[in-house]
Scaffold this motif. Structure first.
Motif, PDB file in Angstrom:
ATOM      1  N   ARG A 291      98.158  34.286 170.751  1.00  0.00           N
ATOM      2  CA  ARG A 291      97.319  35.421 170.383  1.00  0.00           C
ATOM      3  C   ARG A 291      96.916  36.248 171.607  1.00  0.00           C
ATOM      4  O   ARG A 291      96.914  37.479 171.556  1.00  0.00           O
ATOM      5  CB  ARG A 291      96.078  34.948 169.622  1.00  0.00           C
ATOM      6  CG  ARG A 291      95.268  36.081 169.040  1.00  0.00           C
ATOM      7  CD  ARG A 291      94.191  35.609 168.094  1.00  0.00           C
ATOM      8  NE  ARG A 291      94.713  35.016 166.875  1.00  0.00           N
ATOM      9  CZ  ARG A 291      93.969  34.700 165.828  1.00  0.00           C
ATOM     10  NH1 ARG A 291      92.646  34.901 165.873  1.00  0.00           N
ATOM     11  NH2 ARG A 291      94.495  34.156 164.755  1.00  0.00           N
TER      12      ARG A 291
ATOM     13  N   ASP B 150      96.068  23.389 165.860  1.00  0.00           N
ATOM     14  CA  ASP B 150      96.986  24.102 164.978  1.00  0.00           C
ATOM     15  C   ASP B 150      97.529  25.297 165.748  1.00  0.00           C
ATOM     16  O   ASP B 150      97.260  25.457 166.946  1.00  0.00           O
ATOM     17  CB  ASP B 150      96.301  24.521 163.662  1.00  0.00           C
ATOM     18  CG  ASP B 150      95.064  25.385 163.891  1.00  0.00           C
ATOM     19  OD1 ASP B 150      95.005  26.094 164.911  1.00  0.00           O
ATOM     20  OD2 ASP B 150      94.145  25.337 163.059  1.00  0.00           O
TER      21      ASP B 150
ATOM     22  N   ARG C  10      91.448  27.412 172.514  1.00  0.00           N
ATOM     23  CA  ARG C  10      92.120  28.536 171.862  1.00  0.00           C
ATOM     24  C   ARG C  10      92.570  29.611 172.850  1.00  0.00           C
ATOM     25  O   ARG C  10      93.324  30.502 172.513  1.00  0.00           O
ATOM     26  CB  ARG C  10      91.181  29.158 170.816  1.00  0.00           C
ATOM     27  CG  ARG C  10      90.940  28.275 169.615  1.00  0.00           C
ATOM     28  CD  ARG C  10      89.763  28.759 168.787  1.00  0.00           C
ATOM     29  NE  ARG C  10      88.495  28.427 169.424  1.00  0.00           N
ATOM     30  CZ  ARG C  10      87.304  28.786 168.943  1.00  0.00           C
ATOM     31  NH1 ARG C  10      87.239  29.499 167.836  1.00  0.00           N
ATOM     32  NH2 ARG C  10      86.203  28.438 169.566  1.00  0.00           N
TER      33      ARG C  10
ATOM     34  N   GLU D 123      96.970  28.519 165.061  1.00  0.00           N
ATOM     35  CA  GLU D 123      96.253  29.746 164.735  1.00  0.00           C
ATOM     36  C   GLU D 123      96.061  30.660 165.947  1.00  0.00           C
ATOM     37  O   GLU D 123      96.167  31.886 165.847  1.00  0.00           O
ATOM     38  CB  GLU D 123      94.896  29.394 164.116  1.00  0.00           C
ATOM     39  CG  GLU D 123      94.065  30.604 163.725  1.00  0.00           C
ATOM     40  CD  GLU D 123      92.715  30.216 163.148  1.00  0.00           C
ATOM     41  OE1 GLU D 123      91.868  31.106 163.012  1.00  0.00           O
ATOM     42  OE2 GLU D 123      92.504  29.016 162.845  1.00  0.00           O
ATOM     43  N   TRP D 124      95.745  30.075 167.106  1.00  0.00           N
ATOM     44  CA  TRP D 124      95.444  30.885 168.289  1.00  0.00           C
ATOM     45  C   TRP D 124      96.577  30.911 169.306  1.00  0.00           C
ATOM     46  O   TRP D 124      96.490  31.642 170.306  1.00  0.00           O
ATOM     47  CB  TRP D 124      94.157  30.376 168.941  1.00  0.00           C
ATOM     48  CG  TRP D 124      92.935  30.844 168.230  1.00  0.00           C
ATOM     49  CD1 TRP D 124      92.351  30.275 167.141  1.00  0.00           C
ATOM     50  CD2 TRP D 124      92.166  32.011 168.543  1.00  0.00           C
ATOM     51  NE1 TRP D 124      91.258  31.007 166.750  1.00  0.00           N
ATOM     52  CE2 TRP D 124      91.123  32.075 167.596  1.00  0.00           C
ATOM     53  CE3 TRP D 124      92.255  32.998 169.528  1.00  0.00           C
ATOM     54  CZ2 TRP D 124      90.164  33.095 167.609  1.00  0.00           C
ATOM     55  CZ3 TRP D 124      91.303  33.999 169.541  1.00  0.00           C
ATOM     56  CH2 TRP D 124      90.278  34.053 168.594  1.00  0.00           C
TER      57      TRP D 124
ATOM     58  N   SER E 272     101.279  22.082 168.383  1.00  0.00           N
ATOM     59  CA  SER E 272     100.103  21.844 167.553  1.00  0.00           C
ATOM     60  C   SER E 272     100.091  20.374 167.162  1.00  0.00           C
ATOM     61  O   SER E 272     101.121  19.823 166.771  1.00  0.00           O
ATOM     62  CB  SER E 272     100.125  22.728 166.297  1.00  0.00           C
ATOM     63  OG  SER E 272     101.234  22.422 165.480  1.00  0.00           O
TER      64      SER E 272
ATOM     65  N   ARG F 255      90.716  22.117 162.492  1.00  0.00           N
ATOM     66  CA  ARG F 255      90.010  23.325 162.899  1.00  0.00           C
ATOM     67  C   ARG F 255      88.666  23.322 162.171  1.00  0.00           C
ATOM     68  O   ARG F 255      88.529  23.797 161.068  1.00  0.00           O
ATOM     69  CB  ARG F 255      90.814  24.570 162.542  1.00  0.00           C
ATOM     70  CG  ARG F 255      90.134  25.885 162.890  1.00  0.00           C
ATOM     71  CD  ARG F 255      90.083  26.146 164.371  1.00  0.00           C
ATOM     72  NE  ARG F 255      91.428  26.312 164.934  1.00  0.00           N
ATOM     73  CZ  ARG F 255      91.701  26.251 166.223  1.00  0.00           C
ATOM     74  NH1 ARG F 255      90.726  26.014 167.091  1.00  0.00           N
ATOM     75  NH2 ARG F 255      92.930  26.398 166.665  1.00  0.00           N
TER      76      ARG F 255
END
Length: 529
Positions: free
Chosen positions: A299, A293, A271, A295-296, A308, A150
């Motif tokens: 979301r 990864d 994302r 992270e998103w 990921s 990222r």
């Protein structure tokens, strides 16, 4: 080594030879060292522009963009550049030459206590250097933080007194930038996810800007009849002329139809932010979300399969799973429908005509850099990118002052490619000081200023939503004369035909040139139907 030498030695050992820099009294010793080293130093006129230059450089070169700034106002001016790079996952290394920490609170020049704390929410790493022995380790940590899967900007704050003092120079063994591995169970899970599907669609994002990705995607989409879409950041992942590529996921018409009819969306290297896809366009759809990864993931859209890891590993496994399968899309028919849609757009939309004209007359391998303006909104949907890293538009926080300085960095990052910057009159004026930088270093950027004497998008909203006209009027200079004052060739036109003639006949792509295109406002693409 002396601190200033250690900094430059560190950069050179990581093959970093381009630095965007605005010197000050705190960096005198660093300026002296830079004059003796084999580095290309580009001194700009404003720190916000410097970060956008480094940003454009990183996007086209695929490497880290480096900026050196001074304390106080110098660092303060970089905030929007950090925000854009962080939001767009652009790797930057910013060296902030700070005041001496022991002098804070005594009224030292440009002093501010712990200034790096301002940046912690929009950097991958923020490191204040408190001891001389930590200088090189801090540089190494920040460099690798910028290049994590990222990616993003990293900031190192270095007291200016360290530049003239000896520091230990021990460079750790060069680390390989980590890529998370796809878990072994994915192949069987993929097979299950695709078993009963008739109409899968693939959306590719920026993280697919990888060697070999286009050929894998082409093999998957061609043999299995799967349409491919890109995000704005992913434009150029594949040649958008490909028979199975339908362009930006943000389009209306056929693309919206594909998204609505799809029974499985495979999003790779994106994302899926609200600015990446139409709100709600993937709602209630089965979704395989693959990103560097987690992270998103989940979301904005709930994923039925979350992955990921390395996008190339996933593509390889996807190819193996769909081998021998043929899905229900009639790609040729969809392409014919899209062609009819584009012909109708060309008849009624000046914005579409403009981006088609630009695409037709500039070299195929040109890098185009756009700040947020009316032509740019048409371009992100309808301007086809043929190669990776050739369509540059700010997608982090979308600053309107991005286009001209980012094009400077983009051209430096790929000096062998033609470079066109398409700027709005509202966005370009505050950055025209960098015409001095273009002239000084002979950077052959072509700047197209779309001048409608207003903030065009806002004028459209005020007119259609509030029935108020002219409230976004701008008083502009003679852009041609401004360019000529810096020794840059320039011409003006008020028609599409005239613009085409200038781009065909006057532009050599080997010297800087400014075109002022005076043309009325036209509706944005989301009002084109």
């Amino acid at each position: 080594m002396i601190g200033s030498t250690a900094i430059i030695e560190f950069l050179e050992r990581h093959d970093i030879h381009h630095i965007f820099y605005l010197p000050g009294i705190h960096t005198i010793s660093l300026s002296k060292t830079l004059k003796t080293r084999n580095s290309n130093i580009f001194i700009g006129r404003h720190e916000a522009n410097l970060l956008f230059m480094a940003d454009g450089f990183a996007r086209t070169s695929g490497t880290v963009g480096v900026t050196i700034v001074t304390p106080g106002p110098g660092l303060g001016n970089t905030v929007s550049g950090f925000m854009e790079a962080y939001g767009a996952n652009v790797p930057l290394l910013v060296l902030h030459i700070d005041t001496e920490r022991k002098d804070i609170g005594k009224g030292a020049l440009h002093e501010i206590a712990e200034p790096e704390t301002i940046f912690r929410s929009f950097t991958t790493k923020t490191i204040p250097v408190w001891e001389r022995q930590n200088l090189v380790p801090a540089l190494d940590e920040a460099y690798h933080a910028a290049l994590e899967p990222r990616q993003g900007p990293a900031l190192v704050s270095i007291p200016y007194t360290f530049l003239e003092k000896e520091v230990p120079f021990h460079l750790p063994e060069r680390r390989k930038i980590p890529v998370r591995q796809v878990v072994p169970e994915i192949p069987s899970g993929l097979d299950d996810a695709l078993r009963d599907k008739e109409r899968p669609v693939i959306i590719g994002g920026k993280s697919l800007m990888l060697d070999g990705a286009e050929s894998l995607i082409g093999e998957i989409c061609t043999t299995s009849s799967i349409p491919f879409l890109t995000t704005t950041s992913g434009k150029g992942v594949v040649n958008e002329e490909s028979a199975w590529c339908f362009g930006n996921v943000m389009q209306q018409g056929v693309v919206r139809e594909i998204l609505e009819r799809a029974d499985l969306t495979i999003a790779i290297g994106t994302r899926l932010r609200r600015v990446d896809v139409h709100r709600g366009s993937l709602k209630d759809k089965d979704l395989i979300h693959v990103d560097v990864d987690t992270e998103w993931i989940d979301r904005n859209y709930r994923a039925t399969m979350k992955i990921s890891g390395d996008p190339m590993q996933f593509l390889t496994r996807l190819r193996d799973v769909v081998k021998g399968k043929r899905f229900g899309w009639k790609i040729d028919d969809l392409k014919k429908d899209q062609h009819k849609e584009r012909k109708a757009l060309h008849k009624r939309s000046a914005g579409y005509k403009l981006v088609c004209l630009i695409r037709k007359v500039i070299p195929r391998d040109s890098i185009t850099v756009w700040d947020p303006n009316l032509p740019a909104y048409w371009a992100e949907s309808y301007f086809p990118a043929f190669y990776r890293r050739t369509f540059i538009m700010p997608t982090g926080i979308s600053p309107i002052f991005y286009g001209l300085p980012a094009a400077i960095g983009a051209k430096i990052g790929k000096p062998d490619k033609p470079c066109l910057s398409v700027c709005g009159d509202g966005g370009v004026l505050p950055t025209l000081s960098e015409l001095s930088t273009i002239s000084r270093y002979g950077i052959p950027v072509v700047i197209l200023v779309y001048n409608n004497n207003s903030f065009g998008v806002l004028e459209d909203y005020m007119k259609t939503g509030c029935t108020i006209e002219g409230s976004m009027f701008l008083q502009n200079p003679d852009f041609v004369k401004v360019a000529q004052a810096f020794g840059i060739k320039a011409k003006r036109t008020t028609s599409l035909r005239g613009l085409g003639n200038i781009l065909r006949r006057d532009i050599t792509w080997t010297e800087p040139f400014l075109i002022e295109f005076r043309y009325p406002c036209f509706p944005p693409p989301w009002r084109s139907r």
